[in-house]
Design an enzyme around this catalytic site. Structure first.
Site, PDB file in Angstrom:
ATOM      1  N   THR A 138       2.722   0.011  15.925  1.00  0.00           N
ATOM      2  CA  THR A 138       2.192   0.758  17.090  1.00  0.00           C
ATOM      3  C   THR A 138       0.738   1.572  16.809  1.00  0.00           C
ATOM      4  O   THR A 138       0.365   1.549  15.662  1.00  0.00           O
ATOM      5  CB  THR A 138       2.959   1.898  17.480  1.00  0.00           C
ATOM      6  OG1 THR A 138       3.207   3.058  16.692  1.00  0.00           O
ATOM      7  CG2 THR A 138       4.584   1.397  17.768  1.00  0.00           C
ATOM      8  N   GLU A 198       7.054  -0.316  21.747  1.00  0.00           N
ATOM      9  CA  GLU A 198       8.512  -0.214  21.568  1.00  0.00           C
ATOM     10  C   GLU A 198       9.543  -0.939  22.511  1.00  0.00           C
ATOM     11  O   GLU A 198      10.482  -1.365  22.234  1.00  0.00           O
ATOM     12  CB  GLU A 198       9.045   1.121  21.627  1.00  0.00           C
ATOM     13  CG  GLU A 198       8.272   2.058  20.472  1.00  0.00           C
ATOM     14  CD  GLU A 198       6.839   2.485  20.644  1.00  0.00           C
ATOM     15  OE1 GLU A 198       6.453   3.194  20.013  1.00  0.00           O
ATOM     16  OE2 GLU A 198       6.298   2.018  22.001  1.00  0.00           O
ATOM     17  N   LYS A 208      -1.089  21.137  32.820  1.00  0.00           N
ATOM     18  CA  LYS A 208      -0.495  22.424  33.490  1.00  0.00           C
ATOM     19  C   LYS A 208      -1.565  23.614  33.571  1.00  0.00           C
ATOM     20  O   LYS A 208      -1.955  24.027  32.711  1.00  0.00           O
ATOM     21  CB  LYS A 208       0.503  23.063  32.592  1.00  0.00           C
ATOM     22  CG  LYS A 208       1.518  24.085  33.241  1.00  0.00           C
ATOM     23  CD  LYS A 208       2.539  24.583  32.687  1.00  0.00           C
ATOM     24  CE  LYS A 208       3.323  25.478  33.331  1.00  0.00           C
ATOM     25  NZ  LYS A 208       4.696  25.759  32.802  1.00  0.00           N
ATOM     26  N   TRP A 264       1.516  21.321  37.812  1.00  0.00           N
ATOM     27  CA  TRP A 264       1.169  20.416  36.959  1.00  0.00           C
ATOM     28  C   TRP A 264       0.159  19.428  37.901  1.00  0.00           C
ATOM     29  O   TRP A 264       0.343  19.182  39.003  1.00  0.00           O
ATOM     30  CB  TRP A 264       2.602  19.503  37.030  1.00  0.00           C
ATOM     31  CG  TRP A 264       3.464  20.091  36.176  1.00  0.00           C
ATOM     32  CD1 TRP A 264       4.599  20.945  36.456  1.00  0.00           C
ATOM     33  CD2 TRP A 264       3.592  20.542  34.635  1.00  0.00           C
ATOM     34  NE1 TRP A 264       5.246  21.484  35.362  1.00  0.00           N
ATOM     35  CE2 TRP A 264       4.615  21.157  34.187  1.00  0.00           C
ATOM     36  CE3 TRP A 264       2.556  19.837  33.786  1.00  0.00           C
ATOM     37  CZ2 TRP A 264       5.005  21.362  33.174  1.00  0.00           C
ATOM     38  CZ3 TRP A 264       2.894  20.286  32.455  1.00  0.00           C
ATOM     39  CH2 TRP A 264       3.906  20.964  32.018  1.00  0.00           C
TER      40      TRP A 264
END
Length: 525
Positions: free
Chosen positions: A177, A324, A416, A421
């Protein structure tokens, strides 16, 4: 609790059919389609023969089942042959990310335990610097050298080389990755996982609405590197279906468009950056690129970009996955007459994929599917990845009423501020909807009063000249209507020539965050 009843009566000669990668080779080999690469054309029969010869040549050079064979190449017929020949031997194919820094490449080769390295002559100096310290026993070069070792290997191989059956759970491929922090993480995929992913992806893509689907008569050209997550698994799909395939080598917009016209390419996949470049060239040359269906991944597909693509003849739709997940787990689609917004969602799960939103983890999307990697090379990271028996994606998601997944933001990128949010993806999409904006990225930086504050980075495009004031006014107008929070109005908007990218084309938000913090006033930081 009673248990499910198992099969009891089995014929003595019954054959248990392992799901091995070699089952994906079309049988019988088709003769009316071809594979185009490096100015050469191969029938499927010739391609399959080369796979047998390559495997035979590798075996003659000492490659055995369980060995790891690493490959460093651009997208080519050679890579496709390695996709099959190496795992079919029972060996492990390691696809090396050639865009990583040399030290990181050395780390991936060392961790994989590669005993053989096949590499393009473009990486001759890199290989010369790395191989002596890695204990690699065999190297094979190709492309541009006076003596092409790869072709010699193929020519010396046996066209009738026989492949033995073995456990379908044997490791077929490995790669690393490419996060922005720490060492790359190694993931693994078995033969069974890759076969099941191929079948599920093929079933999904073939059943998309007309104009968003793929058929055997389509012409396939990948535009995401073959070293990255099996080029999203699509070369296996295209080979299984016997489609004409075109491999472009290194990515250059002019070359890609020339191959599109010459070979009649109709289906591809890429990251938004490549799509942006293709659109710009098409506009400059005033060409219509239809028909061309494009699966977009790596990062969110902004609605404005999808509309621009449609204007030049490209039907762009989002696919979602990660290293993944092997990678594709969802794919977007739209009904006739639906706006492009429908094709910009992460989309609907592929067959065999179980999705759920874990509200205890802030709305994180979690998955189960038979082809998800079972872990990293490190046990602690593996346990975190599979906490609770489900794979944690690190993405905040919502599931729409029709069952489609909508990615709200990365857990690490959501901002935040002011007790609310703010989605960086939503704000980026809003900015890119403005004329004169080609690309946009938003990050949050620490703020003593508000916890975090959004900062935007914008790449200007064709159209009216945008300014920080005009963009701030546009965002403020949306806030006044209640479309977004007033806290989403960026504290600063920086203009740049290009956004920094990771080795696989994603926007490097870590680098942008560092730039934003360095540029912030002492009071803000």
């Amino acid at each position: 609790m009673t248990q499910p009843r198992l099969l009891e009566t089995v014929a003595a000669e019954a054959y248990r059919y392992p799901l091995l990668i070699r089952r994906l080779l079309p049988q019988p080999q088709t003769t009316d389609t071809e594979i185009v690469s490096d100015g050469r054309r191969f029938s499927y029969a010739a391609f399959v023969e080369r796979v047998h010869r390559l495997a035979s040549g590798l075996a003659q050079h000492g490659v055995q089942a369980g060995d790891t064979v690493a490959v460093m190449d651009w997208d080519s017929h050679r890579y496709l042959e390695c996709y099959f020949a190496i795992p079919m031997l029972g060996a492990i194919l390691q696809t090396v990310n050639v865009r990583l820094a040399p030290a990181a490449i050395g780390f991936t080769l060392r961790q994989s335990g590669a005993s053989t390295l096949l590499y393009h002559d473009d990486f001759k100096a890199l290989a010369a610097a790395l191989v002596p310290a890695l204990g690699i026993e065999r190297t094979v070069t190709f492309g541009g050298t006076a003596t092409d070792g790869f072709e010699a290997l193929v020519e010396a191989g046996d066209r009738d080389f026989a492949f033995a059956d073995f456990d379908e759970n044997a490791i077929a491929t490995t790669f690393h990755t490419t996060g922005t922090t720490g060492d790359p993480k190694q993931v693994f995929f078995s033969h069974r996982q890759l076969v099941l992913h191929t079948l599920a992806a093929a079933a999904t893509i073939a059943n998309q609405p007309v104009g968003q689907n793929v058929m055997r008569t389509d012409v396939y050209m990948p535009m995401t590197p073959m070293f990255h997550v099996h080029a999203w698994g699509l070369p296996y799909v295209a080979t299984m279906l016997g489609m004409k395939q075109v491999y472009p080598g290194r990515y250059d917009p002019a070359t890609l468009l020339a191959l599109k016209r010459k070979e009649g390419v109709t289906y591809s996949h890429c990251v938004p950056t490549i799509l942006r470049m293709l659109i710009d060239v098409a506009r400059k040359d005033a060409v219509d690129l239809a028909p061309w269906t494009m699966m977009i991944g790596g990062s969110a597909l902004p609605e404005a970009l999808a509309q621009e693509a449609e204007d030049v003849g490209i039907i762009a739709l989002s696919g979602y996955g990660m290293s993944e997940t092997g990678p594709v787990v969802t794919l977007a689609r739209s009904k006739p007459g639906e706006p492009v917004e429908a094709r910009c969602r992460a989309g609907f799960p592929l067959p065999l994929v179980d999705i759920a939103v874990d509200h205890a983890c802030g709305g994180e999307l979690t998955l189960r599917a038979p082809w998800l990697t079972q872990g990293y090379s490190g046990q602690d990271a593996s346990n975190a990845l599979w906490d609770g028996g489900r794979l944690h994606t690190g993405d905040i998601a919502e599931i729409d009423a029709d069952g489609a997944v909508r990615i709200v933001d990365r857990l690490k990128d959501v901002i935040k501020t002011g007790g609310e949010w703010v989605s960086s993806l939503e704000l980026e999409s809003l900015l890119m909807a403005e004329d004169g904006v080609a690309e946009a990225a938003v990050v949050g930086i620490p703020d003593a009063r508000w916890s975090e504050r959004p900062v935007a980075f914008v790449v200007r495009g064709a159209g009216p000249a945008v300014t920080e004031g005009s963009l701030r006014q546009a965002v403020s107008a949306r806030a006044q209507t209640g479309a977004i929070s007033r806290y989403a109005i960026p504290d600063a908007i920086h203009f740049c020539e290009a956004l920094p990218r990771t080795s696989v084309g994603k926007v490097d938000k870590k680098a942008l965050r560092e730039t934003a913090i360095a540029s912030a006033s002492p009071a803000t930081a």
